[in-house]
Design an enzyme around this catalytic site. Structure first.
Site, PDB file in Angstrom:
ATOM      1  N   TYR A  90     100.592 -32.497 -24.979  1.00 28.92           N
ATOM      2  CA  TYR A  90     101.100 -32.292 -23.604  1.00 28.92           C
ATOM      3  C   TYR A  90     102.607 -32.540 -23.495  1.00 28.92           C
ATOM      4  CZ  TYR A  90     101.408 -33.228 -18.531  1.00 28.92           C
ATOM      5  OH  TYR A  90     101.760 -33.232 -17.205  1.00 28.92           O
ATOM      6  N   SER A 125     107.427 -33.877 -17.314  1.00 23.31           N
ATOM      7  CA  SER A 125     106.673 -35.129 -17.235  1.00 23.31           C
ATOM      8  C   SER A 125     107.363 -36.260 -18.000  1.00 23.31           C
ATOM      9  CB  SER A 125     105.300 -34.878 -17.854  1.00 23.31           C
ATOM     10  OG  SER A 125     104.635 -36.083 -18.093  1.00 23.31           O
ATOM     11  N   ALA A 126     107.049 -37.492 -17.594  1.00 19.17           N
ATOM     12  CA  ALA A 126     107.486 -38.669 -18.348  1.00 19.17           C
ATOM     13  C   ALA A 126     106.907 -38.662 -19.761  1.00 19.17           C
ATOM     14  CB  ALA A 126     107.035 -39.938 -17.623  1.00 19.17           C
ATOM     15  N   CYS A 127     105.893 -37.809 -19.990  1.00 19.64           N
ATOM     16  CA  CYS A 127     105.285 -37.725 -21.339  1.00 19.64           C
ATOM     17  C   CYS A 127     106.240 -37.114 -22.362  1.00 19.64           C
ATOM     18  CB  CYS A 127     103.995 -36.915 -21.291  1.00 19.64           C
ATOM     19  SG  CYS A 127     102.675 -37.781 -20.445  1.00 19.64           S
ATOM     20  N   GLN A 180      99.135 -53.069 -20.055  1.00 20.79           N
ATOM     21  CA  GLN A 180     100.023 -51.911 -20.141  1.00 20.79           C
ATOM     22  C   GLN A 180     100.678 -51.659 -18.771  1.00 20.79           C
ATOM     23  OE1 GLN A 180      96.683 -51.865 -20.257  1.00 20.79           O
ATOM     24  NE2 GLN A 180      95.787 -49.870 -19.915  1.00 20.79           N
ATOM     25  N   ASP A 229      96.860 -19.796  -7.998  1.00 19.30           N
ATOM     26  CA  ASP A 229      96.105 -20.723  -8.860  1.00 19.30           C
ATOM     27  C   ASP A 229      94.880 -19.984  -9.368  1.00 19.30           C
ATOM     28  OD1 ASP A 229      94.517 -23.149  -9.776  1.00 19.30           O
ATOM     29  OD2 ASP A 229      96.143 -24.200  -8.784  1.00 19.30           O
TER      30      ASP A 229
END
Ligand code: NAD
Length: 334
Positions: free
Chosen positions: A149, A118-120, A218, A35
């Site tokens: 993203y 990702s769900a994005c 939401q 990292d």
């Protein structure tokens, strides 16, 4: 030396990477963590930890040297406020991290590479309703991903597919749906909704009010970190190489999430909705049919249990911060 594959976890100083390393070390793997920063709240469990900037090819080559399996978690990311304000930075940093990491894995002859998507990636046009239709893996196309993203994640999913087809690299792609738990960011702008709500409730008095982004209607589904690392590991060991959702079926309104956190805190909390703040898509949840089919497993930690653990960890961190710094004695040289 261990018979097991030698493992690299990138993003090892981050929330999921840190937990994943503890899990893998617990299963007897030799693990290298990489990292640009150390973990924030406790020391890493990795056998080796390298501080490297993975946007650079040379760093990725060092990170993957002698490694059999790569869990690629490094990303410049955060909650909805962060990703909506930093699209250029996210696209720049994450594209470099991802393509350099997978190419280095190939050059250093790693056998497997797991990418954390990702769900994005799912299209905005399927997420306009609070009665969210569970998103299946194939729903990602025709594509209309979250701007910045989400597109970057979707692109890297394709890169994984091509490396598998043309180079024979065993790639795995997991699409996370709102992972939460202790030891994740809870302040500073990179925190996600459960952590932000826990922090606000921890700081509020009994009967006090907190600000909630959006109108509270939401909807989202959430997955606890313990299930997340188990799911990642199971996928890495599996032969399935298409994208796979990792989430829970149940979805809640943000307003209900606030009530759940307030219950864990034992506080009465009033909500001040702010519709001028970023709130992301209207409704999103995960279809986990393929997850169950492929892994013969699904997440089991309830939202209530996960929130309870997360809230109490964040509350203890907030309490630590509120304590006055120790006084410096007159005799101290500082
Ligand atoms: P995190 O921000 O806690 O961890 C990401 C880590 O990547 C950080 O420690 C960061 O320092 C590191 N990093 C950033 N730039 C780097 C660089 N140039 N070189 C080396 N390291 C760098 O995030 P997380 O929640 O642990 O997420 C892990 C992965 O899962 C990410 O790829 C993220 O996009 C993905 N994901 C997470 C969620 C979630 O709900 N947490 C949801 C969908 C996808």
């Amino acid at each position: 030396m261990s018979e097991k594959p030698r493992v690299l976890v990138t993003g090892a100083g981050g929330f999921i990477g840190h937990h994943l390393i503890k899990y893998l070390v617990g299963r007897g793997y030799w693990v290298r963590g990489v990292d640009i920063k150390e973990p924030d709240y406790e020391p890493t469990a990795a056998h080796e930890f390298q501080l490297l900037d993975l946007r650079y090819e040379t760093s990725c080559l060092r990170a993957t040297k002698g490694i059999d399996e790569v869990y690629a978690l490094a990303a410049n990311m955060g909650g909805v406020g962060f990703i909506e304000r930093n699209r250029a930075l996210i696209c720049h940093d994450n594209s470099l991290i991802n393509v350099n990491s997978i190419e280095a894995a190939r050059l250093n002859r790693a056998a497997r590479f797991l990418f954390t998507s990702s769900a994005c990636v799912y299209p905005a046009y399927l997420q306009t309703n609070t009665e969210a239709t569970p998103l299946k893996e194939e729903d990602a196309y025709p594509a209309d991903a979250e701007d910045g993203y989400g597109w970057e994640k979707l692109f890297m999913e394709r890169v994984c597919r091509h490396y598998h087809e043309e180079y024979g690299l065993e790639t795995r792609v997991v699409r996370f749906h709102n992972i939460f738990g202790p030891l994740g960011a809870f302040e500073g702008g990179r925190e996600k909704s459960p952590a932000a709500i826990c922090r606000k409730v921890a700081l509020a008095t009994d009967g006090g009010a907190i600000e909630v982004w959006g109108d509270g209607e939401q909807t989202r589904s959430y997955c606890y970190i313990k299930d997340c690392v188990e799911g990642i590991y199971r996928l890495m060991r599996n032969s399935y190489c298409g994208p796979l959702n990792l989430g829970q079926d149940r979805f809640v309104k943000i307003s209900e999430l606030v009530d759940m956190v307030a219950h864990s805190a034992g506080k009465r909390i009033l909500k001040r909705f702010d519709v001028t703040k970023p709130q992301g898509v209207r409704g999103r949840t995960s279809d986990n049919t393929r997850l169950r089919q492929v892994l013969n497993w699904s997440p089991s930690v309830s939202l209530e249990e996960g929130i309870e653990k997360t809230y109490h960890w964040i509350e203890s961190e907030v309490t630590k911060q509120a304590q006055p710094a120790p006084k410096v004695s007159a005799a101290s040289p500082f």
